[in-house]
Write an enzyme that holds these catalytic residues in place. Structure first.
Site, short mmCIF file in Angstrom:
data_model
loop_
_atom_site.label_atom_id
_atom_site.label_comp_id
_atom_site.label_asym_id
_atom_site.label_seq_id
_atom_site.Cartn_x
_atom_site.Cartn_y
_atom_site.Cartn_z
N GLU A 36 0.82 -1.22 0.00
CA GLU A 36 0.00 0.00 0.00
C GLU A 36 0.85 1.26 0.00
O GLU A 36 0.49 2.27 -0.61
CB GLU A 36 -0.95 0.00 1.21
N HIS A 42 -11.46 -5.00 8.78
CA HIS A 42 -12.23 -4.73 7.57
C HIS A 42 -13.36 -3.73 7.81
O HIS A 42 -14.19 -3.55 6.95
CB HIS A 42 -12.84 -6.03 7.03
#
Ligand SMILES: Cc1ncc(C[n+]2csc(CCOP(=O)(O)OP(=O)(O)O)c2C)c(N)n1
Ligand SMILES: [Mg+2]
Lengths: 395, 371
Positions: free
Chosen positions: B94, B163
């Site tokens: 990322e 999440h």
């Protein structure tokens, strides 16, 4: 085989396989660095015999021409003068801090001069001399350290990233610049710099991997000056060398004597040519030494012995190059004087620029945060403006 | 999810006649053709495609966004349509994604990057906070950062750990970033187009529980509306909250995933005879003090609703701003309904954590109605 350096620049792009075929070696032999450092001119300033330069088949480096070497030497002299001038200006309180590259100037100069007009460089805080050698105005370069703004030049104008402090973050910016250029079909090469300690950072890994996976023309140039502030390289990595790290990404690595300007010009010069013709990224590790403390705020005697520093003095890049060029007949008194005068011009420009108090406009603090200003910042700007005007009235 | 009762132009009042006319025309056409239900995901996908069509500099990259079309299918079909050079998968890293986007933006492109989930954007935080947010300022305005960081965020889908984070406060607290979060299908389109066109970096938070919600929306009309606004140099959603439901007794201030909950609470309150106005913040940074305060000054009471843990949160900031600006109009202290100050719970427990209709109505009840 048409796209290999030394042949047509406009030829179709090469890839790793065609590069290896061209050199007639296996992929492993191409990716692995030479067994030792490439050194062309030894510590005493003598040219080493070709078979004694540490090169191997497929890793040969032709000697740069005289004009290239003389130009690089001039920058070397200027770079040393600039380093020492800047350190003096810190002592005189004209700059907040200066991470000197004294002792590493050959790396600095080669990093800038191996690149073409449209190529980009991504430097660190240590690389002010490289930034100047790429053409950025010396005083604009020093704005970061003078402390009136975080950067003093437009990166797009000079194709030089703002000197980066968060270690190795800038390598990814170099990858992005190269990626954009590739998508537009431009043959831009990017040279992205970091230190030995920085190779432990995650972004170093991510940048190398991205550059390799997207086959981008990026040279990762690691100046191994043996220390990350106080921590020696042995505590950062137990790899055989930092150049070996390239292999894990499918990238060629090379190591070079970082105090040998001739070898640096040769190795980086070939790396740029290879990258430009589609070989993908390369990693070059230069062995050098940080002759001074990390910055003026550091005390290097707490973690290293004087003898170690003295030993490296004998390998100084400037003395070696002076001897070499004199023996070659390229440095007569007139040339030496001209170069010294140019170095003095730079030092003078630095003194003039930094001895002046910069004009500071506190309201500018709000002006560049966003392209489209927010109402909140407009409000805060007005608040400070009001404070300033009341201060003005009180005087 | 119900569509906005008022349009964004009514909410912010600074949109030109041309845009207003285009909006009107769009509405007329929508009525005549009877727009079909469109998902939030489809609206985002269409906005991305339209932006790519309009500007060759727009490139998309992230994890699994190419062939697969993203784990939520937001980039579905874009690689096939625009080629692998404009919509592609990267290695799993990322920070690499964000850092490469910064370099591409330096060199003339408009990257739109996807973080696969909220908590998986954290490895990119250094690049976002130290460079994306600061590059323009550091270069004294020489280098803009037209980058959109798309992040599916927040809970409500029974997701497992890592999440479901509501990470907006980290970004909102970082000067140099703009932070947007749509709550309706129409706004998903509008706000994505604006974010991509913005020369500032935008952290675009997509409430993942809304991805497959539907509204009857005419995407062609929205495109026309966006183009008219863009041509007039207007940004109807950046910095502009919307009135999601008009009311008179108290104001519920919400954004992203909490707007639908606030609307449900307002509907329930209406049955009991209490009229609640719902403000959809939409643009966390820059924040629309004007629209929010106009509503609170009218109603005299306010509750701020957000899923994120309440301590040092966006909800806290909104509460403070309203109190600072509307003190004399307030009949009660501004209250908050937020997530608890705990890590996001496991799926079977998230219902206890998320602000729900009952908790909102209880809070509204405690707004000192007696005296
Ligand atoms: C991400 C990050 N961590 C820590 C620091 C603090 N820091 C600045 S320079 C430095 C040492 C870096 O050493 P090296 O990469 O070898 O470069 P050198 O300073 O020797 O040129 C450290 C730890 C930083 N700038 N960025
Ligand atoms: Mg070092």
């Amino acid at each position: 085989m048409s796209a290999v350096p030394g042949e047509s620049q406009a030829a179709e792009a090469a890839d790793l396989d065609s590069v290896c075929r061209h050199f007639g070696i296996s992929v492993e032999d191409y990716l692995l660095p030479s067994r030792g450092q490439i050194q062309i001119v030894d510590e005493g300033g003598s040219l080493r015999p070709a078979e004694d330069q540490g090169t191997e088949p497929g890793h040969e480096y032709p000697l740069p021409d005289d004009e290239t070497l003389l130009k690089a030497y001039e920058q070397l002299v200027i770079g040393r003068r600039a380093n020492d001038q800047n350190s003096a200006l810190v002592r005189q309180g004209r700059m907040a801090v200066y991470p000197s590259s004294h002792g590493q100037e050959a790396c600095q100069v080669a990093a800038a001069l191996c690149l073409g007009q449209n190529d980009w460089m991504f430097p660190t805080y240590r690389d002010s001399v490289a930034v100047m050698a790429k053409g950025v105005d010396p005083v604009e370069t020093m704005v970061l350290f003078r402390g009136d703004w975080h950067g003093g030049y437009d990166p797009r104008q000079y194709k030089v990233g703002i000197q980066s402090t968060p270690l190795t973050t800038q390598l990814l910016h170099g990858v992005g610049v190269a990626h954009a250029a590739k998508l537009r079909g431009e043959d831009t090469v990017v040279l992205a710099m970091c230190g030995d300690g920085a190779t432990s950072e995650g972004d170093f890994h991510e940048a190398l991997n991205f550059a390799a996976v997207f086959n981008l023309p990026v040279i990762f140039f690691v100046q191994n000056n043996q220390y990350a502030i106080s921590v020696p390289l042995s505590q950062q990595s137990v790899a055989p060398s930092l150049a070996h790290k390239a292999v894990g990404y499918g990238m060629a690595g090379e190591r070079v004597d970082g105090n040998d300007l001739v070898a640096l010009m040769a190795v980086l010069g070939r790396a740029v040519e290879l990258a430009r013709t589609g070989s993908g990224p390369l990693l070059v590790e230069a062995h050098t030494y940080r002759m001074q403390a990390h910055t003026n705020a550091d005390d290097a005697t707490r973690y290293r012995e004087d003898e170690e520093v003295t030993a490296w003095q004998a390998k100084d890049p400037l003395n070696r190059m002076t001897t070499y060029l004199k023996n070659k007949g390229l440095l007569d008194d007139a040339v030496t004087e001209r170069i010294a005068a140019h170095a003095e011009d730079t030092a003078q420009a630095l003194r003039d620029g930094l001895n002046q108090d910069p004009e500071i406009d506190p309201l500018e603090l709000f002006d560049h945060v966003y392209a489209t200003q927010t109402p909140q910042l407009a409000e805060q700007r007005a608040l400070l403006a009001d404070e300033l005007s009341r201060e003005g009235d009180a005087k | 999810m119900s569509p906005h009762i008022t349009t964004s132009s009514e909410a912010n009042g600074n949109v030109s006649a041309a845009t207003a006319r285009a909006t009107e025309r769009a509405a007329e056409r929508a009525e005549a053709a009877g727009p079909r239900p469109v998902t939030f995901a489809k609206a985002l996908n269409t906005a991305l495609a339209d932006a790519m069509e309009a500007d060759a500099g727009v490139v998309l990259f992230g994890e699994d966004i190419g062939t697969l079309g993203g784990v939520f299918r937001i980039t579905d079909g874009l690689t096939a349509r625009f080629g692998v050079e404009r919509c592609f998968d990267t290695p799993l890293a990322e920070s690499g994604i964000a850092g490469m986007a910064i370099g591409m933006a330096m060199n003339g492109m408009r990257p739109v990057i996807e973080m696969q989930f909220d908590a998986f954007a954290y490895p990119a935080f250094e690049q976002i906070a130290s460079h994306l947010a600061k590059m323009r300022n550091r270069t004294r305005g020489a280098v803009d950062m037209p980058v959109v960081v798309r992040i599916p965020y927040a809970g409500g889908i029974g997701g497992v750990e890592h999440h479901c984070d509501s990470s907006e406060a980290y970004y909102a607290h970082t000067p140099g970033l703009k932070v947007m979060t749509p709550s309706t299908v129409s706004d998903a389109y509008r706000m994505m187009r604006e974010a991509i066109a913005s020369n500032d970096p935008v952290v675009f938070l997509e409430p993942k529980k809304l991805y497959f919600s539907k509204d009857p929306v005419d995407l062609d009309a929205l495109r026309t509306e966006y183009e008219a606004a863009a041509a007039a140099g207007e940004h109807p959603t950046e910095g502009h909250a919307a009135v999601a439901r008009a009311g008179t007794d108290a104001t519920l201030i919400a954004y992203g995933p909490s707007v639908s909950t606030a609307l449900a609470a307002a509907a329930a309150a209406a049955e009991e005879g209490r009229s609640l106005e719902v403000i959809d913040v939409r643009s966390i940074v820059p924040f629309d003090d004007e629209a929010v305060c106009a509503s609170v000054r009218k109603t005299g009471r306010a509750v701020v609703i957000s899923e994120a843990p309440g301590f040092a949160s966006v909800a806290s900031e909104i509460t403070a701003r309203v109190q600072e600006r509307c003190f004399h109009s307030l009949a009660a202290p501004v209250l908050r309904v937020t997530g608890f100050d705990i890590p996001f719970p496991a799926p079977k427990l998230e219902g206890f954590f998320l602000p729900g209709v009952d908790r909102i109505l209880d809070t509204v009840d405690s707004l000192q109605w007696e005296d």
